[in-house]
Scaffold this active site. Structure first.
Site, mmCIF file in Angstrom:
data_model
loop_
_atom_site.group_PDB
_atom_site.id
_atom_site.type_symbol
_atom_site.label_atom_id
_atom_site.label_comp_id
_atom_site.label_asym_id
_atom_site.label_seq_id
_atom_site.Cartn_x
_atom_site.Cartn_y
_atom_site.Cartn_z
ATOM 1 C CG HIS A 111 -9.181 -77.880 -13.007
ATOM 2 N ND1 HIS A 111 -9.021 -78.718 -14.075
ATOM 3 C CD2 HIS A 111 -10.193 -77.051 -13.337
ATOM 4 C CE1 HIS A 111 -9.885 -78.406 -15.017
ATOM 5 N NE2 HIS A 111 -10.621 -77.394 -14.596
ATOM 6 C CG ASP A 150 -7.148 -81.526 -14.403
ATOM 7 O OD1 ASP A 150 -7.459 -81.315 -13.215
ATOM 8 O OD2 ASP A 150 -7.585 -80.840 -15.339
ATOM 9 C CG ASN A 158 -18.225 -77.007 -21.365
ATOM 10 O OD1 ASN A 158 -18.292 -75.906 -21.898
ATOM 11 N ND2 ASN A 158 -19.187 -77.908 -21.478
ATOM 12 C CB SER A 159 -13.283 -78.251 -16.477
ATOM 13 O OG SER A 159 -12.480 -77.443 -17.278
#
Length: 437
Positions: free
Chosen positions: A146, A176, A250-251
């Site tokens: 994402h 993901d 942070n992802s």
């Protein structure tokens, strides 16, 4: 003759108040002016200054007599040692400061720009940020799907400030997961740990790019749950739950233990639940769940051998049960079966409702998607199906998902946050609600 003393404000003198003819003369007295407000303020300031000066002088004399000099603060005499940069070998337990020094050069900041079309047909450019980590010395980088979904340009910045344009090697929405490549060498790659051996209460650290601006920040916490099943935008995930401070940006960053090993990929944060604000809920994908997939994407540009049923199906509802005269309201309803595919060979047909895969109960498409993640193409499983008022068991050997369909699915997953519900997009609407399996 009478004399009267008169004070003129300067001195005293004798004044004759009678004329020689004996007539009395009234003395002229000076007019006294009333003090104005300005005069009062001036006088007050002068008095305060005088009193302050006297007090200051007196205090200084008193301090000198009592031996009180200039105020001083106590200072520690401890010699501060520099943080030793240790090598991550899986054997050396480190302090958080040492973990940061040992791993920060493996973390990266990711900045993405994308171009989309708004409802007026105008091209709109947007920007977003995320995190990632280096997995090989020659520039392969792991992050979340994402973070880079729909990107037109991707730039990666290292801790030393060097910035590189990045190419998307491949991504997988079901996990993901995405892999990037930059043209660089002699980079510091992370050391993968064993996410299967984690315990609730283990200390963990997240390094990343919160808010897109606070680059290379580290937050510390513990593992709150090792196998937490959550649903992100309709896709089920098995996650490590942590209480580290995790924010947008942070992802894609690494979750590391106190040995400096990367044991997860930071992926999501729940900032609210229903109408209740919550804190201390962060999630990371276990590295053991995606390590083989990372290698697969590096070698093939995609995840190959994904388990595939070759059917069109959707979540069972009460309305569907009433329409088709079915006695159950949970499961996955089969709309069609591809000739010669895995479902066809197993005996699946229109109107069947899948209720179990092995011992896992299936109540929705999300459950079926999650169950398939545990298998690869060629694996054989038992499947419980409700048909004509009774439950039957079928043996299914999974196909491999076609590459073009995997790419289409990834693209649709990236767009599902705001699907186009126009009447000319019926195919997209169908795929939004009903998946291909």
């Amino acid at each position: 003759m009478m004399n009267n003393d008169y004070f003129d404000g300067q001195n005293h003198q004798q004044d004759n108040l009678y004329q020689p003819d004996g007539q009395y003369i009234e003395p002229i007295r000076p007019t006294r002016k009333k003090p104005t407000a300005a005069m009062k303020v001036t006088a007050l300031v002068l008095v305060c200054a005088l009193v302050g000066g006297i007090c200051g002088f007196g205090g200084s004399v008193l301090a000198d007599r009592m031996g009180l000099g200039t105020a001083t603060l106590q200072e520690s005499g401890r010699t501060v040692s520099e943080v030793e940069i240790k090598k991550v070998d899986g054997q050396t337990l480190m302090t958080p400061a040492e973990v940061y020094a040992a791993t920060v050069n493996s973390a990266v900041s990711i900045n993405v720009s994308s171009v989309s079309t708004n409802i007026f047909g105008q091209k709109v450019e947007s920007a977003s940020s995320g995190s990632g980590f280096i997995i090989t010395e020659d520039g392969y980088i792991a992050t979340n799907h994402h973070v880079v979904s729909g990107a037109s340009t991707i730039n990666v910045t290292l801790y030393n400030g060097d910035t590189y344009p990045a190419k998307l090697v491949g991504s997988e929405s079901d996990y993901d997961l995405a892999v990037l490549k930059v043209e660089a060498k002699d980079l510091q790659a992370v050391v993968m740990g064993d996410s299967a051996s984690l315990n609730v209460g283990d200390s963990v650290l997240a390094v990343g790019n919160p808010l897109g601006e606070l680059t290379f920040s580290m937050s510390q916490g513990i593992i709150s749950s090792c196998n937490r099943a959550i649903n992100v935008d309709g896709t089920p995930f098995n996650m490590i739950q942590v209480d580290c401070s995790i924010n947008p940006g942070n992802s894609g960053g690494p979750l590391v233990n106190l040995y400096g090993e990367t044991i997860g990929i930071v992926s999501a944060k729940y900032s609210s639940y229903s109408d209740t604000a919550v804190e201390g809920l962060g999630f990371a994908i276990p590295i053991g769940d995606v390590q083989a997939l990372i290698v697969d994407i590096m070698e093939n540009g995609q995840v190959t051998n994904k388990a595939y049923l070759s059917i069109n199906a959707g979540t069972m509802t009460e309305q569907m049960a009433s329409q088709f005269g079915i006695d159950i309201t949970e499961g996955v309803f089969v709309y069609s079966v591809k000739d010669g595919g895995a479902g066809d060979k197993a005996g699946l047909r229109l109107g069947d409702v899948i209720t179990k895969v092995e011992d896992k109960k299936i109540t929705s498409m999300s459950d079926l998607t999650a169950a398939k993640k545990n298998y690869r193409a060629g694996d054989t499983v038992s499947m419980t199906v409700y048909r004509d008022g009774e439950y039957i068991t079928l043996s299914v050997t999974f196909d491999a998902q076609p590459a073009e369909e995997a790419t289409q699915q990834n693209n649709q997953q990236g767009q599902q946050q705001m699907p186009n519900f126009g009447f000319d997009q019926f195919g997209s609407i169908y795929d939004y609600f009903f998946g291909r399996n």
